[in-house]
Design a protein around this motif. Structure first.
Motif, PDB file in Angstrom:
ATOM      1  N   SER A 112       0.590  -1.355   0.398  1.00 27.36           N
ATOM      2  CA  SER A 112      -0.448   0.483  -0.063  1.00 27.36           C
ATOM      3  C   SER A 112       0.927   1.153   0.242  1.00 27.36           C
ATOM      4  O   SER A 112       0.305   1.872  -0.164  1.00 27.36           O
ATOM      5  CB  SER A 112      -1.132  -0.262   1.197  1.00 27.36           C
ATOM      6  OG  SER A 112      -0.225   0.059   2.630  1.00 27.36           O
TER       7      SER A 112
ATOM      8  N   GLU B  79       0.759   8.686  -3.717  1.00 29.66           N
ATOM      9  CA  GLU B  79       0.391   9.045  -4.433  1.00 29.66           C
ATOM     10  C   GLU B  79      -1.357   9.982  -3.458  1.00 29.66           C
ATOM     11  O   GLU B  79      -0.998  11.192  -4.055  1.00 29.66           O
ATOM     12  CB  GLU B  79      -0.279   7.923  -5.360  1.00 29.66           C
ATOM     13  CG  GLU B  79      -1.305   8.866  -6.345  1.00 29.66           C
ATOM     14  CD  GLU B  79      -1.990   7.798  -7.419  1.00 29.66           C
ATOM     15  OE1 GLU B  79      -2.807   8.177  -8.122  1.00 29.66           O
ATOM     16  OE2 GLU B  79      -1.497   6.383  -7.593  1.00 29.66           O
ATOM     17  N   ALA B  80      -1.539   9.056  -2.872  1.00 25.16           N
ATOM     18  CA  ALA B  80      -2.147  10.123  -1.976  1.00 25.16           C
ATOM     19  C   ALA B  80      -2.169  11.979  -1.226  1.00 25.16           C
ATOM     20  O   ALA B  80      -2.563  12.114  -1.100  1.00 25.16           O
ATOM     21  CB  ALA B  80      -3.312   9.383  -0.692  1.00 25.16           C
TER      22      ALA B  80
ATOM     23  N   GLY C 233      -9.822  16.237  -6.033  1.00 28.28           N
ATOM     24  CA  GLY C 233      -8.762  15.234  -6.304  1.00 28.28           C
ATOM     25  C   GLY C 233      -7.284  16.595  -7.701  1.00 28.28           C
ATOM     26  O   GLY C 233      -7.026  15.224  -8.225  1.00 28.28           O
TER      27      GLY C 233
ATOM     28  N   ASN D 166      -2.378  18.225  -4.079  1.00 27.23           N
ATOM     29  CA  ASN D 166      -2.032  19.347  -2.907  1.00 27.23           C
ATOM     30  C   ASN D 166      -0.694  19.975  -2.740  1.00 27.23           C
ATOM     31  O   ASN D 166      -0.451  20.561  -3.224  1.00 27.23           O
ATOM     32  CB  ASN D 166      -2.718  18.370  -1.709  1.00 27.23           C
ATOM     33  CG  ASN D 166      -1.527  17.216  -1.125  1.00 27.23           C
ATOM     34  OD1 ASN D 166      -1.165  17.026  -2.036  1.00 27.23           O
ATOM     35  ND2 ASN D 166      -2.120  16.260  -0.355  1.00 27.23           N
TER      36      ASN D 166
ATOM     37  N   THR E 231      -1.600  14.386  -3.284  1.00 25.23           N
ATOM     38  CA  THR E 231      -3.579  14.340  -3.896  1.00 25.23           C
ATOM     39  C   THR E 231      -4.710  15.029  -2.518  1.00 25.23           C
ATOM     40  O   THR E 231      -4.764  14.499  -1.967  1.00 25.23           O
ATOM     41  CB  THR E 231      -4.101  13.175  -4.421  1.00 25.23           C
ATOM     42  OG1 THR E 231      -3.048  12.668  -5.585  1.00 25.23           O
ATOM     43  CG2 THR E 231      -5.370  13.569  -5.067  1.00 25.23           C
ATOM     44  N   ASP E 232      -5.445  15.795  -2.886  1.00 25.92           N
ATOM     45  CA  ASP E 232      -6.634  16.299  -2.380  1.00 25.92           C
ATOM     46  C   ASP E 232      -7.473  15.681  -2.792  1.00 25.92           C
ATOM     47  O   ASP E 232      -7.615  14.919  -3.271  1.00 25.92           O
ATOM     48  CB  ASP E 232      -6.795  18.116  -2.649  1.00 25.92           C
ATOM     49  CG  ASP E 232      -7.523  18.635  -2.061  1.00 25.92           C
ATOM     50  OD1 ASP E 232      -9.274  18.722  -2.576  1.00 25.92           O
ATOM     51  OD2 ASP E 232      -7.682  18.604  -0.750  1.00 25.92           O
ATOM     52  N   SER E 233      -7.796  14.938  -1.495  1.00 29.70           N
ATOM     53  CA  SER E 233      -9.064  14.106  -1.376  1.00 29.70           C
ATOM     54  C   SER E 233     -10.727  14.707  -2.070  1.00 29.70           C
ATOM     55  O   SER E 233     -11.627  14.208  -2.244  1.00 29.70           O
ATOM     56  CB  SER E 233      -9.368  13.925   0.444  1.00 29.70           C
ATOM     57  OG  SER E 233      -9.548  14.381   1.056  1.00 29.70           O
TER      58      SER E 233
ATOM     59  N   GLN F 143       0.683   3.605  -2.940  1.00 31.95           N
ATOM     60  CA  GLN F 143      -0.882   4.304  -3.104  1.00 31.95           C
ATOM     61  C   GLN F 143      -1.197   5.278  -2.525  1.00 31.95           C
ATOM     62  O   GLN F 143      -1.634   6.256  -2.032  1.00 31.95           O
ATOM     63  CB  GLN F 143      -1.618   3.700  -2.855  1.00 31.95           C
ATOM     64  CG  GLN F 143      -2.619   2.374  -3.054  1.00 31.95           C
ATOM     65  CD  GLN F 143      -3.264   1.348  -3.148  1.00 31.95           C
ATOM     66  OE1 GLN F 143      -4.002   1.007  -2.159  1.00 31.95           O
ATOM     67  NE2 GLN F 143      -3.403   0.519  -4.121  1.00 31.95           N
ATOM     68  N   ALA F 144      -0.342   5.280  -0.974  1.00 31.78           N
ATOM     69  CA  ALA F 144       0.340   6.403  -0.126  1.00 31.78           C
ATOM     70  C   ALA F 144       0.586   7.354  -0.256  1.00 31.78           C
ATOM     71  O   ALA F 144       0.307   8.608   0.173  1.00 31.78           O
ATOM     72  CB  ALA F 144       0.356   5.618   1.355  1.00 31.78           C
TER      73      ALA F 144
END
Length: 738
Positions: free
Chosen positions: A284, A290-291, A299, A302, A294-296, A287-288
């Protein structure tokens, strides 16, 4: 084979537990000590600031009494009655200080006043030795306003704080010899009550002065010293240092011990699961990462991702080539949206706003949400330099159309600033700083379009000095201009007045906001020439606008000028304009600082026929007493209240109260900052008499006003398409709730 591994894990676990317990214990104790030290330093800083404020207060009173043309003239004329009634009143009536003396150039004391003589008469306290030290203290003191100097000295078992200023003629200050001017000395005793009042501001109950031989030791321990004329320590401000850290420590010992116990119990379980979690964590991780960039909600990239982009080698290379630009955007009024429909509705608005802005950006632009209501755009390449101004302006006007959220219409605006790299000296961090500075300039100045960075936005003493030098020649260089914003009668939307606003397009700094150059003009004295320029230009222009009144903003520095009223009258007569066509707009600051002088000067202006308006009502002290004490004809409700009208029940109630207050006192009320038709309609329902703002008309040059009046015809009505129903001149009491 499992036993050695288990042994190593157990050994490492026990060692980890011991290290953790030791670390937590040391850390908690260290934090308690650190908190104690920080609290002591903060208290010392606050007390020192309070002492400086006390000195400034005494200096301010000395400056006000000494920098007085009439006072100087009365002293020189030997008018003892006038001197006693006007200077001595500060002791007898207001008791602003404990003692006040006037020392002539020969060192004698012709005038002296004190509240009581328990510690000796003023002439005994200010002995020849003290007077000589006062003269030495004043050596080199310029003959200008706010030049007073403070000092301390012993009076028996007490310590007195004094401020020394020269009594000078304001209009001839630069012509007189300082050696011929008398000294005005005001003093207060640092008694128990004053020390108690000072300490109470910082939650100190035992602030006192150490007069003993231990005062030097107290100073070495960090307590503020009290030094006499010769720099010798004659005392120290001392108090019991606070120890909040130990209080916190007593409260957290039990919870920390319990927490450590729980930690020990779950540590083994955590280790056993560590191996199984390692694999899933590795899977994971991508994915972390990338997250994290990125602003949840939208999209978009951030703040972290945008900072990473700006720090990249490619962006740094673009900056070095002068092929990079940054745009910052901050949403105005976003808080009112959250307050009206909740954070969920606010989140929905942010998403809609991001989608709308994304549609107008170039394909290669990097668009990011860097805060709750802040966005940023990064552009690179040669084409970016030519496109950034248009993109920034388009972002501003993309918000002209309202948003529909939850069945409600919201009109939001944005403050947009941008910066362009101009060569190898500009780093990415510097480019970000410049764009951010331009954005805050747009926000503070309420600009309606994007603001580019230019050196004139930089703050600091050097820049202010350069601004001051440039201001001296601004009028001769024809860099100053005057624009006018209409003021409209709410009942029929007819233009009845205009407000004159000065603008400065500097050859060196570009367009300089009045927020920046007016304070500099007040400091340098250029405000007097600027004020005369604006008034004269207004007289010239209003000849073509029969029936219109003219609002002129007046600085407190102008009002302190003894010849101010006469100069205005002379200019009005020269252009054959009657004074009753003018409204002079003043803020509350001067009224609070010296109400006696302000009342006298305002009465003089009123007697000449000038109208008076209290500007920015509601943002300062806003006392009803000022409206009763001073002869105001108008009051202006500040735009900060209007911006929340209809969305904030408190703002609605305050505006309604201000309008009712004006009606009760027969004072006309003007609401400024009208941005939407909803604000206008609500103000009309509240029976506000006059309105002003961008929704009605923007500031424009004189030719624009002339053309607008010709277009509107005899009615002079703005917005003829707007329905005027619902306005009743009887002023019923209404309650508007959001």
């Amino acid at each position: 084979m499992s036993h050695p591994i288990a042994g190593r894990i157990t050994l490492n676990l026990v060692a980890g537990i011991l290290v953790t317990i030791l670390t937590v214990t040391v850390a908690v104790w260290w934090m308690a000590e650190k908190q104690n030290k920080q609290a002591q330093e903060n208290t010392g800083t606050m007390v020192t600031g309070g002492i400086v404020a006390m000195e400034d207060n005494v200096k301010a009173f000395a400056n006000d009494y000494a920098w007085w043309e009439a006072g100087y003239n009365a002293y020189m004329a030997g008018d003892e009655k006038w001197v006693d009634e006007n200077f001595g009143s500060g002791i007898r009536d207001t008791q602003i200080s404990d003692i006040l003396v006037i020392i002539d150039p020969k060192g004698e004391i012709p005038y002296a006043w004190s509240i009581d003589d328990h510690r000796g008469t003023p002439r005994e306290i200010f002995s020849p030795e003290i007077r000589a030290k006062i003269a030495k203290l004043a050596e080199g003191m310029p003959v200008v306003n706010e030049a007073a100097r403070p000092a301390y000295f012993r009076v028996g078992d007490d310590i007195m704080l004094i401020a020394v200023a020269r009594i000078a003629p304001v209009s001839r200050a630069s012509e007189v010899d300082p050696a011929t001017l008398p000294f005005l000395v005001q003093g207060i005793y640092l008694n128990h009550q004053r020390l108690f009042d000072l300490g109470r501001q910082f939650l100190i109950d035992d602030l006192e002065i150490d007069h003993s031989a231990n005062a030097s030791a107290a100073v070495e321990d960090g307590f503020p010293p009290i030094r006499d004329f010769d720099g010798n320590i004659i005392g120290a401000f001392v108090w019991t240092p606070p120890t909040p850290g130990f209080a916190v420590l007593r409260n957290v010992v039990a919870p920390i011990a319990g927490g450590l116990l729980v930690f020990c119990l779950i540590a083994m379980w955590t280790v056993l699961r560590a191996r199984r979690l390692a694999l899933s964590q590795a899977l994971s991780e991508r994915q972390a990462v990338e997250a994290a960039r990125t602003d949840s909600l939208t999209g978009l990239t951030n703040r972290f991702g945008f900072n990473e982009l700006s720090a990249s080698a490619s962006f740094e290379e673009a900056c070095a080539k002068g092929e990079a630009a940054i745009i910052y955007l901050d949403i105005n009024g976003f808080k009112s949206v959250n307050d009206s429909i909740g954070h969920q509705g606010g989140d929905e608005l942010v998403g809609m706003l991001a989608d709308r802005l994304s549609m107008i950006l170039p394909p290669d632009a990097r668009f990011a949400r860097v805060g709750g209501d802040e966005f940023a755009v990064a552009l690179t390449g040669r084409a970016a330099l030519g496109a950034v101004a248009g993109v920034a302006s388009a972002m501003v006007h993309a918000l002209d159309q309202s948003f529909t959220v939850g069945g409600f219409q919201f009109q939001v605006t944005a403050a947009v600033g941008y910066a362009i790299s101009d060569g190898g000296d500009v780093t990415p961090a510097e480019l970000l700083r410049r764009a951010d500075l331009a954005m805050y300039q747009a926000k503070n100045a309420a600009e309606r379009d994007a603001v580019p960075y230019h050196p004139g936005l930089e703050t600091g003493a050097l820049h202010r000095k350069r601004l001051g030098m440039a201001l001296r020649g601004a009028i001769e260089a024809n860099e100053l201009s005057v624009v006018y914003q209409p003021i409209v009668r709410a009942s029929d939307l007819a233009i009845v007045s205009v407000e004159a606003l000065v603008r400065w397009d500097s050859k060196e700094f570009g367009r300089v906001s009045p927020v920046d150059f007016i304070p500099v003009a007040e400091e340098t004295g250029a405000i007097h020439d600027i004020g005369k320029f604006v008034f004269q230009r207004a007289c010239q222009d209003m000849v073509d606008w029969p029936g219109l009144k003219m609002s002129i903003n007046v600085s407190p520095a102008q009002l302190r000028d003894p010849s101010f009223a006469n100069d205005l009258g002379a200019i009005a007569r020269r252009h054959d304009v009657v004074p009753n066509r003018f409204k002079l707009e003043l803020t509350e600051g001067l009224l609070v600082r010296n109400p006696t002088i302000a009342k006298r000067k305002l009465a003089r202006l009123k007697s000449m026929g000038f109208g008076l308006s209290l500007d920015d009502f509601g943002t300062g002290f806003s006392s009803i007493g000022y409206l009763r004490q001073f002869p105001f004809d108008w009051l202006k409700i500040d735009k900060s209240f209007i911006s929340e009208l209809g969305s904030n029940p408190t703002a609605n109630a305050l505006i309604q109260s201000m309008i009712a207050l004006g009606d009760a006192m027969d004072i006309a009320v003007v609401a400024e900052g009208i941005e939407t038709v909803e604000q206008l309609q609500l103000l009309r329902l509240l029976q506000c008499e006059f309105v002003q703002g961008y929704y009605l008309a923007k500031p424009m040059p004189a030719a624009g006003i002339t053309a607008l009046l010709a277009e509107l015809g005899e009615s002079r009505r703005i917005l003829p398409e707007l329905d005027l129903g619902g306005y009743e001149p009887s002023r019923p009491v209404l309650t508007i709730q959001s």
